[in-house]
Structure formats: structure tokens, C-alpha cells
Scaffold this motif. Structure first.
Motif, PDB file in Angstrom:
ATOM      1  N   TRP A 120       0.858  -1.190   0.000  1.00 38.74           N
ATOM      2  CA  TRP A 120       0.000   0.000   0.000  1.00 38.74           C
ATOM      3  C   TRP A 120       0.889   1.233   0.000  1.00 38.74           C
ATOM      4  O   TRP A 120       1.914   1.279   0.661  1.00 38.74           O
ATOM      5  CB  TRP A 120      -0.982  -0.012   1.173  1.00 38.74           C
ATOM      6  N   LYS A 121       0.481   2.234  -0.742  1.00 38.40           N
ATOM      7  CA  LYS A 121       1.328   3.407  -0.925  1.00 38.40           C
ATOM      8  C   LYS A 121       0.476   4.587  -1.379  1.00 38.40           C
ATOM      9  O   LYS A 121      -0.752   4.520  -1.444  1.00 38.40           O
ATOM     10  CB  LYS A 121       2.407   3.110  -1.970  1.00 38.40           C
ATOM     11  N   GLY A 122       1.161   5.698  -1.669  1.00 35.09           N
ATOM     12  CA  GLY A 122       0.503   6.884  -2.202  1.00 35.09           C
ATOM     13  C   GLY A 122      -0.385   7.587  -1.191  1.00 35.09           C
ATOM     14  O   GLY A 122      -0.040   7.742  -0.018  1.00 35.09           O
ATOM     15  N   TRP A 123      -1.572   7.984  -1.637  1.00 29.96           N
ATOM     16  CA  TRP A 123      -2.475   8.782  -0.809  1.00 29.96           C
ATOM     17  C   TRP A 123      -2.929   8.012   0.429  1.00 29.96           C
ATOM     18  O   TRP A 123      -3.261   8.622   1.452  1.00 29.96           O
ATOM     19  CB  TRP A 123      -3.702   9.206  -1.617  1.00 29.96           C
ATOM     20  N   LYS A 124      -2.932   6.682   0.355  1.00 30.73           N
ATOM     21  CA  LYS A 124      -3.347   5.897   1.503  1.00 30.73           C
ATOM     22  C   LYS A 124      -2.423   6.131   2.696  1.00 30.73           C
ATOM     23  O   LYS A 124      -2.872   6.166   3.848  1.00 30.73           O
ATOM     24  CB  LYS A 124      -3.367   4.407   1.146  1.00 30.73           C
ATOM     25  N   ARG A 125      -1.131   6.278   2.442  1.00 28.71           N
ATOM     26  CA  ARG A 125      -0.196   6.518   3.548  1.00 28.71           C
ATOM     27  C   ARG A 125      -0.448   7.877   4.188  1.00 28.71           C
ATOM     28  O   ARG A 125      -0.305   8.038   5.400  1.00 28.71           O
ATOM     29  CB  ARG A 125       1.247   6.429   3.042  1.00 28.71           C
ATOM     30  N   TRP A 126      -0.794   8.856   3.372  1.00 23.91           N
ATOM     31  CA  TRP A 126      -1.059  10.184   3.927  1.00 23.91           C
ATOM     32  C   TRP A 126      -2.288  10.165   4.834  1.00 23.91           C
ATOM     33  O   TRP A 126      -2.300  10.785   5.895  1.00 23.91           O
ATOM     34  CB  TRP A 126      -1.246  11.195   2.795  1.00 23.91           C
ATOM     35  N   ILE A 127      -3.318   9.443   4.423  1.00 25.94           N
ATOM     36  CA  ILE A 127      -4.524   9.364   5.260  1.00 25.94           C
ATOM     37  C   ILE A 127      -4.249   8.563   6.524  1.00 25.94           C
ATOM     38  O   ILE A 127      -4.671   8.948   7.625  1.00 25.94           O
ATOM     39  CB  ILE A 127      -5.686   8.745   4.460  1.00 25.94           C
ATOM     40  N   PHE A 128      -3.524   7.456   6.375  1.00 27.33           N
ATOM     41  CA  PHE A 128      -3.231   6.632   7.553  1.00 27.33           C
ATOM     42  C   PHE A 128      -2.399   7.401   8.571  1.00 27.33           C
ATOM     43  O   PHE A 128      -2.461   7.111   9.771  1.00 27.33           O
ATOM     44  CB  PHE A 128      -2.500   5.359   7.125  1.00 27.33           C
ATOM     45  N   PHE A 129      -1.622   8.365   8.118  1.00 27.77           N
ATOM     46  CA  PHE A 129      -0.813   9.169   9.025  1.00 27.77           C
ATOM     47  C   PHE A 129      -1.676   9.872  10.069  1.00 27.77           C
ATOM     48  O   PHE A 129      -1.242  10.115  11.192  1.00 27.77           O
ATOM     49  CB  PHE A 129      -0.011  10.203   8.218  1.00 27.77           C
ATOM     50  N   PHE A 130      -2.923  10.188   9.696  1.00 33.57           N
ATOM     51  CA  PHE A 130      -3.808  10.912  10.618  1.00 33.57           C
ATOM     52  C   PHE A 130      -4.566   9.982  11.561  1.00 33.57           C
ATOM     53  O   PHE A 130      -5.337  10.458  12.395  1.00 33.57           O
ATOM     54  CB  PHE A 130      -4.813  11.755   9.814  1.00 33.57           C
ATOM     55  N   THR A 131      -4.368   8.666  11.444  1.00 29.74           N
ATOM     56  CA  THR A 131      -5.104   7.716  12.283  1.00 29.74           C
ATOM     57  C   THR A 131      -4.958   7.991  13.775  1.00 29.74           C
ATOM     58  O   THR A 131      -5.967   8.023  14.499  1.00 29.74           O
ATOM     59  CB  THR A 131      -4.660   6.276  11.966  1.00 29.74           C
ATOM     60  N   PRO A 132      -3.759   8.208  14.315  1.00 37.14           N
ATOM     61  CA  PRO A 132      -3.661   8.469  15.761  1.00 37.14           C
ATOM     62  C   PRO A 132      -4.440   9.706  16.202  1.00 37.14           C
ATOM     63  O   PRO A 132      -5.064   9.698  17.270  1.00 37.14           O
ATOM     64  CB  PRO A 132      -2.149   8.647  15.984  1.00 37.14           C
ATOM     65  N   PHE A 133      -4.429  10.740  15.373  1.00 35.31           N
ATOM     66  CA  PHE A 133      -5.130  11.973  15.732  1.00 35.31           C
ATOM     67  C   PHE A 133      -6.646  11.785  15.648  1.00 35.31           C
ATOM     68  O   PHE A 133      -7.395  12.271  16.513  1.00 35.31           O
ATOM     69  CB  PHE A 133      -4.681  13.109  14.809  1.00 35.31           C
ATOM     70  N   LEU A 134      -7.093  11.060  14.602  1.00 41.19           N
ATOM     71  CA  LEU A 134      -8.522  10.766  14.495  1.00 41.19           C
ATOM     72  C   LEU A 134      -8.984   9.876  15.641  1.00 41.19           C
ATOM     73  O   LEU A 134     -10.083  10.059  16.184  1.00 41.19           O
ATOM     74  CB  LEU A 134      -8.809  10.083  13.156  1.00 41.19           C
ATOM     75  N   THR A 135      -8.146   8.921  16.013  1.00 39.26           N
ATOM     76  CA  THR A 135      -8.494   8.030  17.125  1.00 39.26           C
ATOM     77  C   THR A 135      -8.594   8.806  18.425  1.00 39.26           C
ATOM     78  O   THR A 135      -9.519   8.584  19.231  1.00 39.26           O
ATOM     79  CB  THR A 135      -7.442   6.925  17.261  1.00 39.26           C
ATOM     80  N   PHE A 136      -7.662   9.714  18.646  1.00 38.04           N
ATOM     81  CA  PHE A 136      -7.713  10.537  19.854  1.00 38.04           C
ATOM     82  C   PHE A 136      -8.981  11.385  19.873  1.00 38.04           C
ATOM     83  O   PHE A 136      -9.679  11.480  20.894  1.00 38.04           O
ATOM     84  CB  PHE A 136      -6.481  11.430  19.921  1.00 38.04           C
ATOM     85  N   GLY A 137      -9.297  12.008  18.719  1.00 39.36           N
ATOM     86  CA  GLY A 137     -10.516  12.818  18.649  1.00 39.36           C
ATOM     87  C   GLY A 137     -11.762  11.993  18.842  1.00 39.36           C
ATOM     88  O   GLY A 137     -12.701  12.409  19.542  1.00 39.36           O
TER      89      GLY A 137
END
Length: 772
Positions: A162-179
Motif C-alpha cells: 500500500w502506498k501513495g495517498w493511503k499513507r497520507w490518510i493513515f498518518f492521521f489515524t492516531p489523531f482521528l483516534t484521539f478525537g
């Protein structure tokens, strides 16, 4: 076993290990109070920890001629225990071995159970230093790294997955989880405040609302713990993609464990293991047949004509004496390879009977062990080539292998996945080989290694493909066995919170061990919570209480924010595995929870005289024949499938639950239309009773309906051979590119429609809240 531990370790560790590997197992899968001593691997001898001087360090082996498997006698004969002779009693010293030996290489070949010395790791790793070409990454840079033959293909091992835009979105997972976590806690706090306000105003007790919010809190606890773990994904994982090149490679013993599988399935795995892009004089393939199949033995012996590095072994099983299943089989193999003319390889690898390795499997996994002297074990994901479209039973494990394991690896707590792994022999020796008395020897092995200060690695590359159980009963047995094994291991290791066995674990490693064991136990509460909604609705109580319209507005708005934030969080978190894979996993947790809860109750709560027994799920009654539900030519008819799954496999519980819940929803809704005086009152009554966003009952009933829908309309799969591409000359088979991917089917579309409708209802309720 005094020789297992070095002088500096014996006094402090013997008592703890004796207590840990407790003796006294009376029946397989019943008495799991402690791991058995793993030296009782052949059911003919049993060593225990005894006081006594440590064995002296063996002398360094003399240089000898290169190892040539083809020169060895290929017919394997088990030792004769009755006469006291055989390999187990006549081990040849390494210094006197002939030319058929691994000792020509710079790798100090070790037996499976020699004296364990603290300097062994350092010495063996110094001998491997010339294999390393360059630093894989700053995290792997070592001062001993020299030029050699390890190539670095990419900064990330999963770059092609998996690569490309998916990695950019996954980068926000910890912040979304916290929210998501913060918003949900605020929502629950508002729910409790509104219930108290409503009671003070009405001077009555809203018992239904209290029960509903209590269930929400109970279900939230494991989700909250899992969210805390997910937020740790903020720590970037930097494991590179490495390849071991050249012919100067370490020696490896590859075990193929089997027990009753079809011969062709096992032979395909054996052919794939032999077809490795690896020097044939540096690895052996040993078939460990616990089923002692004469036809398999004959087929393997026939293959040895063209494969001199292939062996067949089948241990003797004495009736009435525990044989410890896969762990005992592996330990038997570890013992026996030390007695072959070549001695034991420095590394051991294992493949399940149905797991066909890719050609670069060994070259991809081994470098991760070579670049770090404390790396004990490296494993790739278990992937499958016969999962049906939509994967209705969630058999693929994609969420675990593509999301959970990489996060665990980043935090230094990768679990052994059970197949395809390569392990350092020194690490196995330090923990006493594979622990016995566990239904999850892979999890127990990697956990014990972490507890001794070793490291484990997860190589996120598609390096092996196997088969999922092709019948409903086989799936239940497999998954409940995993759950029981995980919980049992957690009990023995005190949930990784304290004890000598986990003394050197980091906080993340302890938290991981505690979390995943707790999540398995939490199926008890999850199963109980399933009854909350139908009971409250049949009780004619509302799910949500409030004192005035303003409070109802705030509750709806908070519920809307929580639902949408949860959808965003799920989308980002599921990206590495695929969105639909994550949704399948969520449904799987619901419909499988009664099975797992029942087995946990039987295994760890009920006494034996009340039916307590540590075992995987077993069907009731007698099955006349296999259902063959995925074979359109031989599957049993609809009536037989329903009878077996509903009655023998406890599907009747799911059937009854779904209909009771739907009846409760209908009665509650009818009551709203009957007692409400206008449109607004009717809509509010429906919202605060059965249809509170995001319409939880809909997700529950569609999930619990899975066994019934599977019985009515099972997926059809082609013959296994049609899923493979086979070389007509060598017979080597590998899955087709199409079979490696799970097709999007009608069931996935239906569940997505249901999930979308629930989200739309949430949005419509939110919009309507501004008009009353």
C-alpha cells in the motif's frame, strides 16, 4: 536440564522456570495450569530442571569439508528406544563429524538443546557480520556492519502493498483516534447527565436508559484500550525491505508440520520450500508428520531422489501419554536434526502444512535476523489464496496482518504468526524450545522471547499463501482454539504484568500482552451485552432519557458527531487492509463472540464435573458426513446445511436472537405509533427507543445472522488446483494473482448498503433535530 542455563543464569532462573513449566498434565487440552517441560518431545523421556554444575563450553569445531546433503543417507529411521540405542543416545560430537556437516561455513552449528552460554550470541553474530552489505536504515546501523551480501531494496518492506495517498490518510489515524475517543467520552458523560436530569424532573427511575448506557460503557472499555494502542501508530515503522544475496548464507532447517492434511496439500508446501532461491547445501526441508501417513512418507521419500536435502520424520506417540500437538512436534524436530550427520542449522524455519512459500521467502526474512544480534524471530504475514468472495466468515486475517501486526512491530512487540517464521536457535534454547501445554505455541514462544530481552520482527511482505478452513465447523474450531490459547498463555504469564518470564519486557510489550488477552476475555461481556437492546425494548423502556428538548438536541448532536468521527476513524485505520476487510472484522467480533465466550466459560470457569474442559469448539450430536458447503457439486442440500449449522453448530442461538430482536423492534415501534399524538411525538418516540442513531440493532442483527445466511447461501469455490499455477516440469505450484485477492461479492455490497443506510439515518435525525 542443568545444562540448559549458563553458570550465571542457573541459580536465579531454575526455580522460576521449574515453577513456570509445571508438571502434572493428565489429559491433552484439559490441564493447562502451566507449560510442560519441552524436553518431553518424543514421549519416551522426560528431563526436569535439576541442580548440578553447568556443562563445560564445547570446543570450537574444526574446519571440515563443505556440507553436501546429497551424500547423506536419505532413509530416515526413528531411534530404537527399547534397546537404549539410536540417535538420542549416540550423538556424535561435532568435532568428530564427517564431511556431511554444516561446519564448513562460518556459522557455529548448534544442537537444539545444548548448554546455553551467554557468549554464544555474541560469538555467532560476529561470525555472521561479513554477510551484511550495508546499514539497512539508521535504526539498523551497527558498528560491526561490514561489506557483504545483504541488499536493501526499499526503505519500507510494505512499499508494494500500500502506498501513495493511503499513507497520507493513515498518518492521521492516531489523531482521528484521539478525537474519536474524546468525543465519545463527552457523549457518554452527556448521556449520564441527561438521565440524572430526567429522573430529577420526572421523579422516576429510567432503568432502561441506565442499562443501555451501562452497556455502552462496558463495550467502550475494550475499544478505548484498543484506541490507545492504535494511537501508538504515531510511532513510524521503518523496517526496510531486505534481501540476502550470494551463496554465502547461514544454514537453516525448514520444518513443514502436518497432521492428517491431504497429501497433495502438504506436498505442494514441500515443493515450494524446496524451490527456494537459496543454496541447496545451506538448507534442509524436514517434513514433521504427526499423522504418520504412510502415503505421505512414500511420496516424500520418492521426492528425495531429486531433492537430497529433504527428510521425512514421524515421532512415536505412546498411547495415554501427552504428545503436545504442534509444539511437541516442533520440539521433536529440533531434537532430531541435531542427530543428523550434518548437525543442526543455526536457524530454524517453520511452515504450516498448507502454507506455500514464495521463492524468495528465506532471503527476505533472514536478513532481519542477521542485522541485529538480539533479533530472535522474524515472521511474515499469513495470507490465503482460497478465501471466497466477500469472505463471509472473515477468515482472511487481513486486518490483523496488515494493521495490527505492523503497529506491534513498530513498538517492538511483533507476535509470531505461526507459519513462515525464521527463528534464531540461541533464542529458542534460552526459553527451553517451544513451550508445551499451550494451544497457541506461536504466541507463547514470541512472548517468552520478549520476556528474556530478545526482539521479534514482522516482515510485512507477501511471502507465503495458505488455505483457510473450507467448512464452517473447521473455522469455529480454529478460531476458538486461538482464543483459548491466547487467554491461557496470558494466565500463565500473569497477563504480562509481572513475573520472571516477562521481566525484561518494555511497557509497550506488557501493554500489548495485557490488551489482547483482555479483549479475548471481553467476549463474555460482549455476549451478555447483546441481549440489552431486545430486553429493554420488550420491557417497553426507552433507550435514551432526557429532561427537555434542549437536552435531546445536544444528545442527538453529540451522537451525530460521535458516529461520523467513528466512520472517519475506521476509514483511516482500515486503509492498509482495505475498508471492507475492517468492516468484516467488526461483524466477526459480534457473531463469533458467543462461540468464544462459551469455550472460555468451559475452559476457565466451569469445573470439570459441570462440563468444564479446555478445548476448542466441538459440535454437538453426530455429523453424518461433511457439508462440503463450498463445493457446488458435492455440497449437502439446504435442509441438511440448516440442520447441522443451526443445531450441531449452535446457529440456533443466532437465529433466535435475530428474531427476538426484530420482534422487540416491531413491538416498540407499534407502541410509538399507538401512544403518540402527533408526527413529532411519533418520530421522537421512535428515535429514543429502537432507532437511536446509528440504529445499533440493525448492525447487530445483520452480524448475528451470518451463520444462518452462510447455511442458506454458502459461497462457491473452484477446486484448489484451479487456484494455482503449476510448473508442469517440477510440479511446483503457486497461487494465481487473482486467487491472492478477495473478490468483492454480493454480501459485501449488502453490508455496505446497510452501513450506509445507518449513517444516512444518523444524518437525517441530526438535520431533523433543528426543526423541533
Amino acid at each position: 536440564m542443568a545444562g540448559y542455563l549458563g553458570n550465571g543464569q542457573q541459580n536465579g532462573s531454575r526455580q522460576a522456570l521449574n515453577a513456570y513449566f509445571a508438571h502434572g498434565e493428565q489429559e491433552e487440552m484439559v490441564d493447562l495450569n502451566g507449560y510442560r517441560s519441552p524436553r518431553n518431545v518424543n514421549n519416551s523421556f522426560d528431563f526436569s530442571f535439576q541442580d548440578g554444575p553447568a556443562s563445560p563450553a564445547p570446543a570450537s569445531p574444526k574446519p571440515v569439508a563443505p556440507y553436501r546433503p546429497g551424500l547423506q543417507q536419505k532413509r530416515y529411521s526413528p531411534p530404537d528406544y527399547s534397546t537404549g540405542s539410536g540417535w538420542l543416545t549416540t550423538q556424535t560430537p561435532r568435532s568428530s563429524r564427517g564431511p556431511d556437516s554444516f561446519s564448513d561455513s562460518p556459522y557455529d552449528s548448534r544442537a537444539a538443546s545444548p548448554t546455553m552460554y551467554s557468549q554464544d550470541v555474541q560469538q555467532s553474530h560476529q561470525s555472521l557480520a561479513p554477510l551484511v552489505k550495508e546499514s539497512a536504515s539508521p535504526g539498523f546501523a551497527k558498528d560491526w556492519v561490514q561489506s557483504g551480501s545483504i541488499a536493501r531494496l526499499n526503505d519500507r518492506d510494505d512499499a508494494e502493498i500500500w502506498k501513495g495517498w493511503k499513507r497520507w490518510i493513515f498518518f492521521f489515524t492516531p489523531f482521528l483516534t484521539f478525537g474519536n475517543t474524546a468525543i465519545y467520552l463527552l457523549y457518554l458523560a452527556l448521556r449520564i447527565y441527561c438521565i440524572i436530569s430526567a429522573q430529577n424532573k420526572a421523579h422516576t427511575n429510567f432503568a432502561g436508559a441506565w442499562v443501555f448506557v451501562a452497556i455502552e460503557i462496558a463495550v467502550m472499555i475494550p475499544s478505548l484500550m484498543h484506541n490507545c494502542w492504535t494511537m501508538m501508530a504515531l510511532k513510524k515503522r521503518g523496517r526496510p525491505r531486505l534481501r540476502l544475496t550470494g551463496n554465502d548464507c547461514p544454514t537453516v532447517d525448514v520444518f513443514v508440520t502436518c497432521c492428517g492434511e491431504e497429501d497433495e496439500v502438504v506436498l505442494d508446501t514441500v515443493r515450494g520450500a524446496l524451490d527456494q532461491d537459496y543454496p541447496t547445501d545451506r538448507f534442509r526441508v524436514i517434513v514433521l508428520d504427526d499423522g504418520k501417513s504412510s502415503s505421505l512418507e512414500a511420496a516424500v521419500n520418492q521426492m528425495t531422489v531429486n531433492a537430497p536435502n529433504l527428510y521425512y520424520m514421524a515421532r512415536e506417540k505412546i498411547p495415554g501419554k501427552p504428545h503436545h500437538f504442534k509444539a511437541g512436534n516442533l520440539n521433536y524436530g529440533l531434537e532430531q536434526v541435531t542427530l543428523l550427520p550434518a548437525g543442526a542449522g543455526q536457524f530454524m524455519a517453520a511452515l504450516d502444512a498448507d502454507m506455500i512459500p514464495e521463492q524468495d521467502w528465506l532471503r527476505a526474512v533472514l536478513p532481519h535476523l542477521l542485522v541485529d544480534p538480539k533479533m530472535a524471530l522474524a515472521c511474515p504475514p499469513q495470507l490465503f489464496y482460497n478465501a471466497p468472495a466477500s469472505d463471509p466468515l472473515a477468515q482472511s486475517l487481513d486486518f490483523f496482518v496488515h494493521v495490527i501486526e505492523p503497529i506491534k512491530d513498530a513498538l517492538g512487540v511483533a507476535w509470531c504468526t505461526g507459519s513462515g517464521y525464521v527463528v534464531r536457535r540461541e533464542a529458542l534454547e534460552e526459553i527451553g524450545n517451544f513451550p508445551l501445554g499451550s494451544l497457541a505455541e506461536d504466541v507463547a514462544t514470541s512472548t517468552l522471547m520478549l520476556g528474556k530481552g530478545w526482539k521479534t520482527a514482522y516482515v510485512h511482505e507477501p511471502l507465503q499463501f495458505g488455505t483457510v478452513p473450507e467448512d464452517y465447523g473447521g473455522h469455529l474450531k480454529q478460531r476458538t482454539r486461538w482464543a483459548i490459547g491466547t487467554v491461557d498463555t496470558a494466565f500463565k504469564l500473569k497477563f504480562c504484568l509481572w513475573g520472571d518470564s516477562v521481566r525484561l519486557m518494555s511497557f509497550a510489550q506488557r501493554f500489548s500482552g495485557f490488551l489482547y488477552a483482555t479483549l479475548s476475555l471481553y467476549t463474555l461481556l460482549l455476549t451478555a451485552s447483546l441481549f440489552a437492546i431486545p430486553i429493554i425494548l420488550l420491557w417497553q423502556k426507552q433507550l435514551v432519557a432526557y429532561a427537555n428538548d434542549d437536552q435531546l438536541h445536544w444528545l442527538i448532536w453529540a451522537c451525530f458527531a460521535t458516529t461520523l468521527m467513528n466512520r472517519l476513524c475506521e476509514f483511516a485505520l482500515f486503509i492498509p487492509a482495505g475498508y471492507h476487510t475492517g468492516q468484516r472484522g467488526s461483524r466477526y467480533q459480534l457473531w463469533m463472540s458467543p462461540y468464544i465466550a462459551l469455550c472460555i466459560v468451559r475452559s476457565f470457569i466451569l469445573p470439570k464435573w459441570l462440563g468444564g474442559q479446555t478445548q476448542a469448539f466441538k459440535p454437538t450430536g453426530s455429523l453424518g458426513s461433511a457439508l462440503n458447503e463450498r463445493d457446488p457439486q458435492t455440497r449437502r442440500n439446504l435442509f441438511v446445511r440448516l440442520r447441522v449449522i443451526l443445531f450441531n453448530y449452535m446457529g440456533l442461538f443466532h437465529f433466535a436472537f435475530v428474531y427476538v430482536t426484530l420482534i422487540a423492534v416491531v413491538i416498540s415501534s407499534y407502541r410509538c405509533f399507538a401512544i403518540s399524538s402527533g408526527f413529532k411525538d411519533t418520530i421522537i418516540c421512535l428515535i429514543t427507543h429502537a432507532f437511536w442513531p446509528p440504529v445499533t440493532f440493525l448492525f447487530i442483527v445483520t452480524s448475528l445472522w451470518t451463520p444462518v445466511s452462510y447455511a442458506i447461501d454458502p459461497p462457491s469455490m473452484p477446486p484448489r488446483e484451479d487456484l494455482l499455477t503449476r510448473d508442469p516440469k517440477t510440479g511446483v505450484a503457486h497461487p494465481t494473482n487473482k486467487s491472492k485477492k478477495i473478490a468483492f461479492g454480493g454480501q459485501a455490497a449488502w453490508f455496505e448498503l446497510e452501513y450506509t443506510l445507518a449513517t444516512v439515518v444518523t444524518v437525517l435525525v441530526f438535520v431533523y433535530s433543528f426543526f423541533f
